[in-house]
Design an enzyme around this catalytic site. Structure first.
Site: not given
Lengths: 358, 641
Positions: B327, B371, B384
């Protein structure tokens, strides 16, 4: 059927020299296998070239001589204009794939051209013919002289002069020229030679005046030769050679390694092989039938011995140090190819000695 | 007929002429050969005694004087690599009468291992007998004294003072500096032997190898007069050697040590870069090895132990370790979206998974429960995955891939170290060429969250972060800051500064940089940001960061990632990238903790501590009263299992 013909006595002598070269290089080159492999590969190439050239008829050579000469001359001019500088002198021509030293080609092209000029009229040559022959000789020598490469220029002049001598240049003229040349020496020394060339000659006269500077190489070389004695110190056992005292010991100064380790007996054998090779060349010149071939064979053979003489002379402290390698023994490729090509021409002349009618 | 007659007559005349001249040449040949033989006879026979004498005590010798290798310092002038004097015991075989007796005698007063002796003997066999061989390196003072007293008994042996490379920080700088080693046969083929006359060592890895030409210096030469035993009587002439350049690194060795300390005993990498200049402040790869062991050749057992260590200490993870960025690249992917028409106000509903049209495969978000409705800011803050599945599926791989490459991912950073891999940013062409299959939409989704085929080095992550901090200006990272060339120890110093070149400018608007940097600031600052607890508490400066987790093992569809059942080497890698202060970035940090679990848990605290130490001089591990107590117990606890 096409048959490959070589001259066995010449080939045998050349092989003897080549094998000696590899042996002494092993010792002189700090036992570096790569030197040996490189040298062996060059020998392979040079011998192949020699065998191919040996199949060419002298008549063909004769026909192609002007073109060969003109091409060589053109390349010499190119070298001066765009040549690569190696070791401070402009001798190399970079053709992309290979780097090439045109002055090497001229070692063959000049005697061929001079022979070509003088054989156009009957011998001995008259004044007009002598003029043309002399021009064909002097022009490329000047180009090489300004590179500057004094050693090669002098040897090329020698090869052409030999042709003119063989063609019957009158003895009294030779005497006159010799006197003139002697008178010219001081002039050349003071006005033509560069400072470094002058120093080489001073060194020759008294190397001990500067034992650590300009005299160093020649003194160390003389010590190496002198300490070898009659039997030499043995292969790989020369304290001078192995102790790193002699600069350029695997190239121009390889004779000092050879004589230190092989002794006077070895030197006698080596010189005998050289003399035998040259004698065989002169024999070929004597028994061939056409004039061009005779002149060329005589000149090539004798020039070969001049190389030997100049190299050993300089290593032994008799002649000034000019960059001339010991033929077929010193490490290095270009001169080997030229020398082998010269022997190829000799073989070609002998192979076709009775075929060129006149 | 008459013409033929004349021609024949001419030919005969020519033949006679040339024959007579050839005979003259034979005479000349004989004379020249005799001159040569006479000359050589004069030297070799007549004057043999004189020259033999001269050669025996050839007084004039050229002795190479090796230069002193340049030293290496950190940015504050702390010595990282130096040359310390040592004493070696050396033997000249040609002066030895009975080698075994000599070795026996020596081993009574000096500690010589059997392997030293066998090594020495093989050296003697493979070299000439007038070449000196080393029996033992680094004599102790007692050994030195004992040898001096007894030296008359050991003809042929002598003690030499030499300089040996030493790395005072041992392992701390090993992956940066590399080490020098004794020159071996293989080295000899690639170097100019003249330049290495008298020099025993050559740079093998790291800065030592990369800057070999500068560190080496130039060999000098002495003309000395020696006697028959080879002992030098006096020096006649001397061309002094020129010492190698001293090298000053950009690395701050204190920060370097602390960064590794913060990493603890975990495998991983920390890289810290000053964004504006590209100066590398810390370059840590853990675990490390001791370069001092390599200087005189490491023994086989120790070397094999290092090579077979499961933690692989010899691998320089920072430059050559390749990991999925996870990420950490989400900020970049967002920006790629913004640059290519993605509305910054788009909200995506995350139910915990994403499905491509007409496909039942579920691409899962790391948060199984989802989420819910997520904005771009929140997608970065909470990391997310579903938001990025949607975004990357919309803008497509071509744009993402090109944008990531603009930040230096998938290409060499140009750092001044050897052996950098380029990493990989996948693209359609790449997949077609390498795998022979076409690109699938699923590949795009994986790339969008930094998984799949994307591979980056920690160094590239550092450069990426620095580029982000610079608002798109990408600078080559530089480990070496300057070279100081000293001329024979004169005060005259010639300093050359090495600056990293500016290699590119990311084509994106200032506004989009601003949006993303704000979101990454929220990751650390916002109470619900993924790195707030780990890196954002009580911060005295602003920091922008992004967590990341890189999968090591694939997880089957529908299965659950359960760290407790995986063996340690199968756990996810933890990643964190950050820079601070946000307003005027002074330090960009990238941290990778191998098998550290989540990025926020394992990697982010390291980055925070490194930044604290650099910006504030605050050491998180400093022994504060009761904290020190806690730590001691922690260490004891570790030691127990």
């Amino acid at each position: 059927m096409f048959r490959i013909k070589v001259d066995m006595p010449l080939l045998f002598g050349l092989m003897l020299l080549s094998v000696s070269s590899l042996f002494i290089l092993w010792s002189a080159g700090a036992e570096n296998p790569r030197l040996i492999i490189n040298q062996a590969i060059r020998m392979g190439v040079a011998v192949t070239g020699m065998i191919i050239i040996a199949q060419i008829r002298p008549a063909t050579l004769f026909r192609w001589t002007p073109l060969f000469y003109a091409a060589g001359l053109l390349m010499l001019v190119l070298v001066l204009l765009v040549g690569d500088v190696g070791k401070g002198a402009q001798r190399w021509l970079d053709l992309g794939v290979i780097r090439f030293q045109p002055s090497e080609a001229m070692k063959l092209a000049v005697p061929m051209m001079v022979a070509w000029v003088v054989t156009r009229k009957s011998l001995p040559p008259n004044m007009k013919n002598l003029f043309w022959a002399g021009s064909a000789l002097i022009l490329p020598s000047l180009f090489i002289l300004v590179q500057p490469d004094l050693g090669t220029a002098l040897l090329i002049i020698m090869s052409g002069a030999l042709i003119i001598f063989l063609a019957g240049f009158a003895w009294r003229h030779i005497a006159i020229l010799s006197v003139l040349a002697l008178a010219f020496i001081p002039i050349a020394y003071y006005f033509i030679l560069e400072t470094y060339q002058q120093r080489r000659i001073q060194t020759l006269i008294d190397p001990w005046s500067d034992p650590l500077g300009s005299g160093y190489q020649i003194i160390q070389s003389m010590i190496a030769i002198g300490s070898g004695g009659a039997q030499g110190k043995g292969w790989g056992q020369g304290s001078q050679s192995q102790g790193d005292f002699i600069p350029d010991r695997h190239t121009d100064f390889i004779f000092s390694v050879f004589s230190e380790e092989m002794g006077f007996i070895g030197v006698l054998l080596l010189i005998t092989v050289y003399v035998a090779l040259v004698a065989r060349g002169l024999y070929i010149a004597y028994y061939t039938k056409d004039t061009f071939s005779r002149l060329l064979a005589g000149s090539l053979s004798m020039t070969f011995f001049f190389y030997v003489f100049v190299n050993i002379g300089m290593v032994a402290g008799m002649l000034p140090v000019v960059g001339v390698p010991l033929p077929l023994i010193s490490y290095g490729g270009t001169s080997m190819v030229t020398l082998m090509a010269g022997f190829g021409i000799l073989m070609g002349i002998h192979n076709h000695r009775s075929l060129m009618s006149r | 007929m008459a013409a033929d007659q004349i021609e024949l007559k001419d030919y005969l005349r020519e033949t006679n002429l040339i024959h007579s001249r050839l005979i003259a040449l034979v005479v000349l040949l004989g004379i020249l050969a005799l001159i040569l033989i006479a000359r050589v006879w004069y030297l070799q026979i007549y004057n043999n005694e004189r020259f033999e004498l001269l050669s025996k005590d050839n007084r004039v010798r050229l002795v190479p004087v090796p230069p002193v290798r340049g030293q290496i310092f950190d940015r504050n002038g702390k010595v990282l690599a130096e040359n310390i004097p040592i004493f070696t015991l050396e033997i000249l075989p040609q002066d030895v009468e009975d080698m075994n007796e000599l070795l026996d005698g020596l081993s009574k007063i000096i500690e010589v291992s059997p392997s030293d002796i066998s090594k020495f003997k093989s050296q003697v066999r493979s070299h000439r007998k007038f070449e000196t061989q080393v029996l033992k390196i680094n004599l102790s003072e007692q050994e030195l004294a004992r040898f001096s007293v007894n030296r008359h008994r050991f003809r042929g042996a002598k003690v030499q003072a030499r300089l040996q490379r030493s790395y005072p920080y041992a392992g701390e700088m090993a992956h940066v500096l590399g080490y020098v080693g004794r020159i071996n046969q293989r080295d000899k083929e690639g170097i100019d032997l003249k330049a290495y006359k008298g020099t025993d060592y050559i740079g093998r890895r790291g800065i030592e190898a990369r800057y070999e030409d500068h560190l080496l210096g130039q060999v000098g030469v002495e003309q000395v007069e020696a006697n028959a035993h080879g002992q030098i009587i006096r020096t006649l002439d001397r061309k002094p050697p020129v010492s190698g350049d001293d090298i000053y690194l950009n690395i701050d060795v204190e920060l370097q040590i602390k960064a590794r300390e913060y990493l603890g005993d975990r495998r991983g990498s920390v890289i810290a870069i000053e964004p504006e200049s590209g100066e590398v402040l810390a370059f840590v790869s853990n675990p490390v090895y001791d370069p001092n062991k390599f200087v005189n050749g490491i023994d086989h057992r120790s070397y094999n132990a290092l090579r077979e260590d499961v933690n692989r200490p010899l691998v320089n993870r920072t430059i050559s370790g390749r990991y999925a960025p996870g990420s950490t690249i989400k900020g970049l992917v967002s920006m790629a979206g913004l640059e290519h028409g993605w509305n910054p106000n788009t909200n995506i509903t995350c139910p915990g998974f994403f499905r491509l049209k007409g496909n039942s495969h579920r691409y899962r978000c790391w948060k199984r429960s989802g989420h819910g409705v997520t904005s771009m800011l929140e997608s970065i803050m909470f990391s997310c995955d579903v938001y990025y599945y949607q975004l990357s599926n919309t803008i497509g791989i071509d744009k993402i891939s090109a944008f990531l490459k603009d930040f230096g991912l998938g290409s060499k950073t140009g750092i001044d170290l050897k052996g950098e891999p380029s990493g990989l940013v996948p693209s359609r062409e790449w997949k077609r060429q390498q795998r022979g299959v076409s690109w699938y939409p699923g590949d795009t989704l994986n790339t969008g969250i930094g998984q799949g085929d994307v591979l980056v080095t920690p160094l590239q992550l550092g450069v990426m972060t620095a580029t982000l901090a610079n608002r798109g200006k990408r600078v080559e990272p530089r480990i070496v800051g300057r070279l100081e060339h000293s001329l024979n120890g004169d005060t005259e110093e010639d300093v050359s500064y090495l600056k990293g070149a500016e290699v590119g400018q990311v084509n994106a608007s200032d506004q989009n940089f601003q949006t993303i940097i704000e979101a990454m600031t929220a990751v650390v600052k916002h109470p619900r940001g993924t790195a707030h607890r780990a890196a954002g508490l009580n911060a005295e400066y602003t920091m922008a960061g992004k967590t990341g987790t890189a999968q090591v093992v694939g997880i089957a569809q529908g299965a659950e990632y359960d760290a407790s059942i995986l063996n340690d080497f199968q756990k996810d890698h933890a990643l964190f990238v950050s820079f601070a202060p946000v307003e005027k970035p002074k330090i960009a940090v990238a941290v990778i903790v191998e098998n550290g679990g989540s990025g926020s848990g394992a990697a982010a605290p390291v980055a925070r501590k490194v930044t604290d130490f650099y910006l504030l001089g605050k050491d998180a591990n400093a022994p504060v009263e009761d904290e020190a107590l806690n730590q001691t117990t922690a260490v004891v606890g570790l030691g127990d299992d």
